[in-house]
Design an enzyme around this catalytic site. Sequence first.
Site, PDB file in Angstrom:
ATOM      1  CB  CYS A 114     -12.323   8.206  -7.042  1.00 12.09           C
ATOM      2  SG  CYS A 114     -12.547   7.502  -8.691  1.00 12.09           S
TER       3      CYS A 114
ATOM      4  CB  SER B  21      -4.862  12.433  -3.389  1.00 13.39           C
ATOM      5  OG  SER B  21      -4.526  11.280  -4.110  1.00 13.39           O
TER       6      SER B  21
ATOM      7  CG  HIS C  36     -13.292   4.355  -6.174  1.00  9.21           C
ATOM      8  ND1 HIS C  36     -12.120   4.643  -6.849  1.00  9.21           N
ATOM      9  CD2 HIS C  36     -12.952   4.285  -4.854  1.00  9.21           C
ATOM     10  CE1 HIS C  36     -11.132   4.765  -5.990  1.00  9.21           C
ATOM     11  NE2 HIS C  36     -11.618   4.540  -4.770  1.00  9.21           N
TER      12      HIS C  36
END
Lengths: 590, 374
Positions: A366, A310, A353
Amino acid sequence: MSSKKTAQVFTYITLAVFCVLALRLWQLQILKGDYYREQSIKNRIRVVKIPAPRGIIYDRNGIKLVKNVPFYIASLLPDISEKEINLKALSKLLGMSEKEIRERIAKRNPKSLEPIRLKMGLSFKEVARIEARRSDFPGLIIETEVTRAYPYGKTASHLIGYLSLPTVEQLRNPGAKEIVQGSLVGQWGVEALYDEKLRGTPGMKFIEVDALGRQLRTIKIIPPRRGDDITLSIDLPTQIAAEKAFNKQSGGLLALDPQNGKVIALVSLPSFDPNEFVTGISPKKWTRLIRHPGHPMLNRVLQSQYPPGSVFKLIVAIAALEEGIISPGFKVNCTGSISIGRWTFRCWKRDGHGLVDLKRAIVESCDVYFYEIGRLLGIDRIAKYARAIGLGVPVGLKLCKEKEGLIPTTRWKKKVKGRPWYLGETFNAAIGQGYVSITPAQAAMLTAAIGNGGIIYKPSVLLDSPVEIAGKLSLKPSTIRILKRAMYSVVVGAKGTGWRAKSGIVPIAGKTGTAQVVSHRDDEPENRWAPKDHAWFVAFAPVREPTIALSVFVEHGGHGGETAAPIAKATIEEYIKQKAKRENEGNHTH
Amino acid sequence: MKVTIPIRKLREIDRILVVVPVIITIIGILTIYSGTRPALEQYHPPFYIRQLIWLLISLVAMAMMFVFDYRWLQRLAYPLYAVGLFLLLLTIFAGYTGMGAQRWLRIGPLSFQPSEVFRIILIIATAKYLQSKRAPIDGITLAMSLVLFGIIPFSLLYKQPDLGTALMLFLITSIMVLTYGVRKRILVTLIALFLLLSPVVGQLLWKGLKPYQKNRLIAFIKPEVDPYGIGYQIEQSKITIGSGKLLGKGYLKGTQGPLRFLPEKHTDFVFSVFSEEWGFIGSLVILGLYLLLIVRGFETAYIAKDPFSTLVSTGISSMLLLYVTINIGMTMGLMPVVGVPLPFFSYGGTALLSNFMAVGLLINIRMRRYKLFY
């Protein structure tokens, strides 16, 4: 009378013979005189190089990271015959077997005038014992040499490096003329990178010798020039705190000053003890180091590359904002997964989410949000920004042979894999998985660039070297602002993945990342024996005008927020404390 | 024997033959002094003092060689030759060894090399034998002279082993025989025979050589084979001479001898030590002195009044020519290392003595060259 005639003939013969002799003299003394004069000088003059004391390496506080210490060797003079040696007593005195001593003597070069080294690295106690009994052992001498000691052992060993006898390739190098025989040469890290600077210039001693090799007198001495000292930009207390924070886990950390690219700490664990190399590492120890499952000789900061996870979302976000594909308010509804054809791409949060904007997507990491903007951008536009910020090329620290990571493009895939690029691969790349890989050093660089507003400084380990700018990202101020705010929320926000990095001392901004380990798939039940994913955390602090930016990588550390974030926090806090202390001291002295 | 030295005769003493050897010997002593300088220890080997003493003895011996009429020697030639051969034989059995060869005889505190004195006896005996035959000589006389004065002494010296002297003396005998004159047919046959047999003889000689002698020959042919092994001496000698360049390093400034890079620095390689310190110019002076001496010797042969004295002076002059050429040639790498000293220059008492005696004979012959005085 014929014998009288012969006498005449002989006069001519004599003249002819003497002409030949004179010609030969002319050839030897006039034509080749210079050559033979040089040979006669070479015969009697022996040049011995005097090693120069090596420069000291300091940290930014002036702490000595290396020391030059005397090193004692028990040696035998070369003209001692084996009969003169009382092998039994000698073996007792030196604590080595008679066979070993005999082998050492047998191995010597018979033409060498160098003493035969029997035992290296004597302790003070051994030196005292030998000195006391020297008269019983003709030809036994104690040679003193200077060697290198690393008082902090394994600490920062990948950065500092080590010395050992030069390798064959190093001796073949044209610069090797300066290397004194038997002296040590930098092999790794700073010791290798700045070897020539640290080495100094050896002195020379011209000794007159006779044909038996006896040294008659010293004709001339050119003293050695001491090597230059080097002050590194690393902060030893921060380095120690960072290494401690890893708590015996494997991984790497690179912390640098985002305002100038100076390295504050470089951690690669497990590491090695450079002291073991200096006096000649035993083959057994070397094999153990090489075969060690943790690869202690690998500089994980520069020489290992992993999917950034991420952390890469920061790049995708920058690309999307700069390309004007999205506005900060752009929202995506995360249902936990996204499907194209028969493929399903999941978010790490299975139940989704809900409706997320960019900030939340970064804070809560996310995946679906980034699948979506990844699709809008396309891989080539992501790659353009990734490359601009320094990914896919070595960072240029030069401490060792660096890996460059990989930023895939459609062209790359066609060329290397011979296949077209698929959308699913863009999805993977958008969350930093799949083909994308970076080194921890590159992660630190991109973090520093975000922290300072888009300037890429060439990283350096020297405190006083001029600051070099490798590149500039002309980002909109709003892009930086949005990213910084989001990264701050990663740490301090209620649902931030990096909450473990939250500090009471300094505002820290960060981003977690998790690099999937291929053998482990999400849809399988958790297997405690399967290797866990690698944990990433990148951070800078203080948020407004950062003085430290770093990347933390923990091998098989699981989720970045869990294992990597606390290390980042410990490192940053120590650095901020040290910095405050230095500034305080500075104020006092002024 | 009647010994008379009329004043007139004293005036006839050839100055060149006296002065040149003395000059060479003094230069030799100075060079020996320089070459044997100690590098570290204070002890300077007294070779130069011994050589100086031998010079004084030799001057007396030289004088003794010209006070009597040389024709007396013809009567003593054969008994002397017998004694000489006996001494050579004695050396083989009772001599003591130096450097792998038995060359010295010891009488009380003195030691000497019989082969050195034998050189002169051989020349006198050969001359006596030849002059009793008609020139040009026939085959039988040739064979007799070559066996008696060539092969016999050669074998004895070869046995010592002193190959250098053995070859040298054989050459001197051959030169004297050829000088006296050999019938053309016999000469041609001899040369043909020599060419035919030389491979066999060479093989035999090679087998009889000691290892160090073989090494010297190999080193001569291929000095670069191993500069620290057998080629070492030649290479070091060339370095020593060559490093002198035009003007030399200066007296007592040579390094090759005192630092022991040059072996045999005061004996066989003394010329190299001189060349290093005095350079090309100095070496030419030495060559000039030898040239003067040898040419004077051959001139003596030319003006001598009878065949015996012509033969003796040819023998002595060619002996000097051979020794000088082979020694200097050896130091410069033109000849193999055969261990032949440089006349008057190299350290060695017996050799100095015998060389001065030989020159004394030349003076003798020159003094009495006019039939008028008899």
